[in-house]
Design an enzyme around this catalytic site. Sequence first.
Site, PDB file in Angstrom:
ATOM      1  N   ARG A  53      24.287 -25.240   1.244  1.00 16.82           N
ATOM      2  CA  ARG A  53      23.134 -25.906   1.855  1.00 16.82           C
ATOM      3  C   ARG A  53      23.142 -27.367   1.425  1.00 16.82           C
ATOM      4  NH1 ARG A  53      21.629 -27.821  -2.343  1.00 16.82           N
ATOM      5  NH2 ARG A  53      19.916 -28.706  -1.180  1.00 16.82           N
ATOM      6  N   GLY A  54      22.234 -28.149   2.051  1.00 17.40           N
ATOM      7  CA  GLY A  54      22.263 -29.594   1.862  1.00 17.40           C
ATOM      8  C   GLY A  54      23.012 -30.192   3.044  1.00 17.40           C
ATOM      9  N   ALA A  55      22.411 -31.224   3.655  1.00 19.17           N
ATOM     10  CA  ALA A  55      22.904 -31.718   4.944  1.00 19.17           C
ATOM     11  C   ALA A  55      24.402 -32.072   4.956  1.00 19.17           C
ATOM     12  CB  ALA A  55      22.046 -32.910   5.380  1.00 19.17           C
ATOM     13  N   ARG A  87      22.154 -23.939  11.740  1.00 21.61           N
ATOM     14  CA  ARG A  87      20.857 -24.487  11.290  1.00 21.61           C
ATOM     15  C   ARG A  87      20.538 -25.676  12.204  1.00 21.61           C
ATOM     16  NH1 ARG A  87      20.001 -25.299   4.988  1.00 21.61           N
ATOM     17  NH2 ARG A  87      17.828 -25.071   5.611  1.00 21.61           N
ATOM     18  N   GLN A 188      15.031 -25.138  -4.643  1.00 25.75           N
ATOM     19  CA  GLN A 188      16.237 -25.972  -4.792  1.00 25.75           C
ATOM     20  C   GLN A 188      16.107 -26.919  -5.980  1.00 25.75           C
ATOM     21  OE1 GLN A 188      14.732 -25.325  -1.886  1.00 25.75           O
ATOM     22  NE2 GLN A 188      16.140 -25.388  -0.146  1.00 25.75           N
ATOM     23  N   ASP A 229      17.722 -35.031   5.965  1.00 28.83           N
ATOM     24  CA  ASP A 229      18.484 -34.145   6.847  1.00 28.83           C
ATOM     25  C   ASP A 229      18.732 -34.779   8.207  1.00 28.83           C
ATOM     26  OD1 ASP A 229      17.098 -32.269   4.773  1.00 28.83           O
ATOM     27  OD2 ASP A 229      18.832 -31.197   5.596  1.00 28.83           O
ATOM     28  N   LYS A 240      13.370 -32.034   3.173  1.00 32.00           N
ATOM     29  CA  LYS A 240      12.792 -30.779   2.702  1.00 32.00           C
ATOM     30  C   LYS A 240      11.259 -30.794   2.730  1.00 32.00           C
ATOM     31  CE  LYS A 240      14.467 -27.796   1.823  1.00 32.00           C
ATOM     32  NZ  LYS A 240      14.604 -26.760   2.886  1.00 32.00           N
TER      33      LYS A 240
HETATM   34  O1  MRU Z   1      17.296 -26.266   3.134  1.00 27.28           O
HETATM   35  P1  MRU Z   1      18.248 -27.140   2.375  1.00 27.28           P
HETATM   36  O2  MRU Z   1      18.367 -26.772   0.944  1.00 27.28           O
HETATM   37  O3  MRU Z   1      19.590 -27.253   3.072  1.00 27.28           O
HETATM   38  O4  MRU Z   1      17.581 -28.581   2.430  1.00 27.28           O
HETATM   39  C1  MRU Z   1      18.224 -29.660   1.815  1.00 27.28           C
HETATM   40  C2  MRU Z   1      17.451 -30.921   1.834  1.00 27.28           C
HETATM   41  O5  MRU Z   1      16.398 -31.017   2.393  1.00 27.28           O
HETATM   42  C3  MRU Z   1      18.097 -32.107   1.190  1.00 27.28           C
HETATM   43  O6  MRU Z   1      17.135 -32.952   0.664  1.00 27.28           O
HETATM   44  C4  MRU Z   1      18.905 -32.865   2.243  1.00 27.28           C
HETATM   45  O7  MRU Z   1      19.749 -31.992   2.941  1.00 27.28           O
HETATM   46  C5  MRU Z   1      19.713 -33.947   1.654  1.00 27.28           C
HETATM   47  S1  MRU Z   1      21.062 -33.300   0.685  1.00 27.28           S
HETATM   48  C6  MRU Z   1      22.010 -34.607   0.195  1.00 27.28           C
END
Ligand code: MRU
Length: 339
Positions: A53-55, A87, A188, A229, A240
């Site tokens: 996870r994470g963009a 996603r 997270q 994201d 988030k």
């Molecule tokens: O649902 P997630 O854990 O994928 O959400 C992640 C976030 O919101 C992060 O802040 C975002 O992706 C930036 S990660 C460098």
Amino acid sequence: MTQPTSHDSVRAVQWQGDQLRLLDQRCLPGEERWVTCRDAESVHAAIADLVVRGAPAIGIAAAWAVVLAARAGQDMDAILQRLRSARPTAVNLMWALDRMRGRIAAGDTPAALEREAQAIQEEDLAANRKMGHLGAALIEPGSGVLTHCNTGSLATAGYGTALGVIRAGVAEGRITSVFAGETRPWLQGARLTLWELVRDGIPACLIADSAAAHLMKSGQVQWVVIGADRIAANGDTANKIGSYQLSIVARHHGVKFMVVAPCSTVDMATPDGDAIDIEMRNPEELLSFSGKRTVVEGADAWNPVFDVTPAMLIDVIVTERGVVKNPNAKRMQNVFGTA
Ligand code: MRU
């Protein structure tokens, strides 16, 4: 150079020549378990189930999924479509798939597609290091910062976006204290950000998400530093859930608000935050904890996992291409052009 260093020791997305290894983020910090993906469908499942996870990380994983599918001689249009659906909010996923689609259209072999996926991963790491220095330079020595969610090595090719700024800021003595919100409901912040920071020797302090206003009022933080994201053409930023309320509280208390994200997160084809698709996840994530129901049977829950911070509440957006202060459509266009 994708090798980890002493203050950035995690690589959660690892290509192994014929398979993709993912550090299972559902199990941290209790267990360091790895999931091996040998086909595109298992990468799709890993993205949808938050193994990865994470963009930026989900974009990188999807690029490797395209390589796996090409090697298996699969219908690439169908695979690209399937991976896109994993996603909806993080545009890095669509960005990476579009980049791979371009190479497929140009007639690339699986070996050439592998080089493209590797380039996507390496460019992300380089972008993070650049943003780390650009963002840290904006922070006065001796500052405290609050971050949200996890934006570190786990969420990227390495080093991190907002966490990259924090790594650089701590190394340069600009940041002397780091607070991280738990990031309910998936935790997270509590599970992942604290794990990364402690592992890399950066002292960090956990707060309940609901303690953020009280923390800001106390004067202990001068900046909120978060990732993104999807950043729309006018600077509105999806991140988030909980980021939006942090921006309101920050403005009220005179705390600066910084968004850190690579250009692959900027979506000039989306005019503003209202046009961003916000992912809704299973209410069970809220109604249960560690698989155990904590809320009375019969109750329902509303579980949007992202929200949109309006550009007017953001002091600065940091990308590897440069810094956009007080973002608006014009200033974004100056740096990123038109869609
Ligand atoms: O649902 P997630 O854990 O994928 O959400 C992640 C976030 O919101 C992060 O802040 C975002 O992706 C930036 S990660 C460098």
